[in-house]
Design a protein around this motif. Structure first.
Motif, mmCIF file in Angstrom:
data_model
loop_
_atom_site.group_PDB
_atom_site.id
_atom_site.type_symbol
_atom_site.label_atom_id
_atom_site.label_comp_id
_atom_site.label_asym_id
_atom_site.label_seq_id
_atom_site.Cartn_x
_atom_site.Cartn_y
_atom_site.Cartn_z
ATOM 1 N N GLN A 67 0.869 -1.178 0.000
ATOM 2 C CA GLN A 67 0.000 0.000 0.000
ATOM 3 C C GLN A 67 0.902 1.223 0.000
ATOM 4 O O GLN A 67 1.679 1.429 0.926
ATOM 5 N N GLY A 68 0.831 2.004 -1.066
ATOM 6 C CA GLY A 68 1.610 3.223 -1.109
ATOM 7 C C GLY A 68 1.108 4.221 -0.081
ATOM 8 O O GLY A 68 -0.028 4.123 0.408
ATOM 9 N N VAL A 69 1.937 5.190 0.270
ATOM 10 C CA VAL A 69 1.549 6.205 1.248
ATOM 11 C C VAL A 69 0.332 6.966 0.722
ATOM 12 O O VAL A 69 0.367 7.578 -0.348
ATOM 13 N N THR A 70 -0.755 6.880 1.486
ATOM 14 C CA THR A 70 -2.003 7.526 1.096
ATOM 15 C C THR A 70 -2.796 7.879 2.333
ATOM 16 O O THR A 70 -2.488 7.413 3.438
ATOM 17 N N ARG A 71 -3.827 8.684 2.160
ATOM 18 C CA ARG A 71 -4.683 9.073 3.288
ATOM 19 C C ARG A 71 -5.244 7.817 3.943
ATOM 20 O O ARG A 71 -5.790 6.938 3.283
ATOM 21 N N HIS A 72 -5.108 7.752 5.262
ATOM 22 C CA HIS A 72 -5.499 6.529 5.960
ATOM 23 C C HIS A 72 -7.007 6.339 6.003
ATOM 24 O O HIS A 72 -7.771 7.267 6.263
ATOM 25 N N SER A 73 -7.400 5.111 5.744
ATOM 26 C CA SER A 73 -8.745 4.637 6.076
ATOM 27 C C SER A 73 -8.596 3.196 6.502
ATOM 28 O O SER A 73 -7.698 2.476 6.014
ATOM 29 N N ALA A 74 -9.436 2.747 7.398
ATOM 30 C CA ALA A 74 -9.350 1.373 7.886
ATOM 31 C C ALA A 74 -9.507 0.379 6.736
ATOM 32 O O ALA A 74 -8.829 -0.654 6.686
ATOM 33 N N LYS A 75 -10.386 0.709 5.796
ATOM 34 C CA LYS A 75 -10.650 -0.191 4.669
ATOM 35 C C LYS A 75 -9.412 -0.312 3.778
ATOM 36 O O LYS A 75 -9.012 -1.416 3.397
ATOM 37 N N ASN A 76 -8.799 0.821 3.425
ATOM 38 C CA ASN A 76 -7.642 0.787 2.533
ATOM 39 C C ASN A 76 -6.442 0.104 3.192
ATOM 40 O O ASN A 76 -5.689 -0.628 2.543
ATOM 41 N N PHE A 77 -6.255 0.361 4.491
ATOM 42 C CA PHE A 77 -5.130 -0.264 5.189
ATOM 43 C C PHE A 77 -5.299 -1.777 5.210
ATOM 44 O O PHE A 77 -4.341 -2.524 4.979
ATOM 45 N N GLN A 78 -6.512 -2.252 5.494
ATOM 46 C CA GLN A 78 -6.749 -3.694 5.514
ATOM 47 C C GLN A 78 -6.545 -4.289 4.126
ATOM 48 O O GLN A 78 -6.013 -5.399 3.989
ATOM 49 N N ALA A 79 -6.946 -3.545 3.096
ATOM 50 C CA ALA A 79 -6.740 -4.036 1.727
ATOM 51 C C ALA A 79 -5.253 -4.182 1.425
ATOM 52 O O ALA A 79 -4.828 -5.145 0.778
ATOM 53 N N GLY A 80 -4.448 -3.228 1.892
ATOM 54 C CA GLY A 80 -3.010 -3.327 1.709
ATOM 55 C C GLY A 80 -2.436 -4.507 2.472
ATOM 56 O O GLY A 80 -1.572 -5.230 1.962
ATOM 57 N N LEU A 81 -2.927 -4.724 3.691
ATOM 58 C CA LEU A 81 -2.467 -5.862 4.495
ATOM 59 C C LEU A 81 -2.825 -7.182 3.825
ATOM 60 O O LEU A 81 -2.043 -8.140 3.849
ATOM 61 N N ASP A 82 -3.991 -7.230 3.202
ATOM 62 C CA ASP A 82 -4.414 -8.453 2.524
ATOM 63 C C ASP A 82 -3.555 -8.772 1.299
ATOM 64 O O ASP A 82 -3.569 -9.914 0.807
ATOM 65 N N GLN A 83 -2.815 -7.779 0.791
ATOM 66 C CA GLN A 83 -1.923 -8.021 -0.332
ATOM 67 C C GLN A 83 -0.736 -8.888 0.075
ATOM 68 O O GLN A 83 -0.103 -9.521 -0.767
#
Length: 396
Positions: free
Chosen positions: A118-134
């Motif tokens: 997950q590139g550096v971007t505005r935090h959201s719980a959904k986006n962070f979890q999506a990055g973790l799932d990668q």
């Protein structure tokens, strides 16, 4: 001293065994986050970190069963579960950027790869979890030095102060890793703090020393054992230290522009009679926002009990004051149902305060459902603000 990894000459079959690719998806246990950075009459908090960038160890050594609990999960799974809890604990309304970079896996194809999940971007719980799932598997070598060096490009996109958060067992880390961390510190200076979470077994303690050395480079981070951040309160304490500076509360000075001394200018204060010491929201009202009772529940979970300690203290300091407890919801679900739910939750707060020694005759309740939002309901952040319990003074 850091040990340089030596790649053995092996057959393709032997290399596959060494890589130990994890194929089963990580399962995440139920977790109720505890609130962080809750201002009280004696303490207040100021955000100090603007970007959190995670460096996650997905090498073959983390594909070993973690012996710190009886779950049978691998160290890799425990790392991801820890980031899941961290994500749940980060306040919904914080202005923060996040990113994730893993090393060792390369989708279980390359011995020593590192990649941005997950590139550096505005935090959201959904986006962070999506990055973790990668980050799907653990295998290969441990090129933490390469991951730290390559994180520099992502951190150039970050604004403000940066927390580099490393999760690893610290095993088979190459020579030069400390030097790469020092180069990153030299580049970003006081903007960068290095934190680490050691996810190791009893025989991995040399790796714990490695992570401590990495955190020591910045002189402003810290290193912890994953066992210390597994509970909701432990993780809340870690997140609080990661994101905020705790300061002694200063007494509000009553001025012509802030008549009740709650820190909100009268021009924007919708509740101009707030009692001294009460926690107020951005509108100057005595209110506890983002209260999570759980789905269709009226029970105040232990994680949120500290929120109401301030209410108990304020009511005890003002023994003649009576208040109306006002329940509010977001717009999720039918309007009529939300009205009833807000009334039941206001009553739940009353019951809790009575259990803490407040006379029931001083407390009345009213539910407002979704009718009085203080933020838009079309974002997760806005809905969190609208799920609240307010205290309206009826007599002093």
């Amino acid at each position: 001293m850091l040990k340089k990894i030596i790649i053995p000459i092996a057959s393709i079959t032997g290399l596959a065994l060494l890589s130990g690719c994890a194929t089963e998806p990580t399962s995440y246990p139920n977790f109720t986050a505890a609130p962080v950075a809750q201002a009280t009459s004696t303490a207040q908090f100021k955000q100090k970190t603007n970007t959190v960038f995670v460096v996650l160890d997905a090498s073959s050594s983390t594909n070993v069963t973690y012996d710190g609990n009886d779950s049978g999960d691998s160290k890799f799974d425990v790392e991801k579960q820890t980031l899941y809890r961290l994500n749940k604990t980060i306040p919904a309304n914080i202005n923060l950027s996040t990113g994730i970079q893993s090393f060792g896996s390369g989708h279980c194809l390359d011995w020593s790869s590192t990649k941005v999940d997950q590139g550096v971007t505005r935090h959201s719980a959904k986006n962070f979890q999506a990055g973790l799932d990668q980050v799907q598997c653990a295998s290969g070598g441990s090129p933490m030095n390469k991951a730290i060096a390559e994180s520099s490009a992502e951190l150039e996109k970050a604004n403000g102060n940066i927390a580099l958060l490393i999760l690893s067992d610290g095993q088979q880390i190459p020579d030069g890793t400390l030097a790469e961390a020092q180069a990153l510190e030299d580049k970003f200076g006081q903007r960068l703090c290095i934190y680490s979470i050691w996810v190791g077994n009893s025989y991995d303690t040399s790796g714990q020393v490695v992570l401590q050395e990495l955190s020591n480079i910045s002189n402003c981070g810290n290193s912890v054992n994953v066992a210390d951040v597994t509970s909701s309160t432990g993780m809340a304490g870690f997140v609080e230290g990661l994101l905020y500076t705790k300061m002694a509360a200063t007494s509000h000075v009553v001025t012509s522009r802030d008549s009740d001394g709650d820190g909100v200018d009268d021009a924007y204060d919708k509740c101009k009679n707030t009692p001294a010491g009460a926690v107020v929201n951005s509108q100057g009202c005595w209110s506890y926002n983002s209260v999570d009772f759980g789905f269709d529940s009226t029970k105040i979970t232990p994680a949120f009990e500290p929120l109401f300690k301030n209410a108990v203290e304020t009511l005890k300091k003002n023994p003649n004051m009576t208040v109306q407890l006002e329940g509010h919801t977001d717009s999720t679900g039918p309007e009529a149902y939300n009205m009833g739910l807000s009334e039941r939750r206001a009553q739940a707060v009353k019951n809790h305060l009575v259990e803490q020694g407040i006379d029931a005759s001083r407390l009345t309740t009213k539910g407002f459902g979704e009718t009085n939002p203080i933020a838009p309901n079309d974002t997760a952040e806005g809905r969190a603000k609208n799920r609240r319990v307010g205290f309206s003074i009826t007599a002093r």
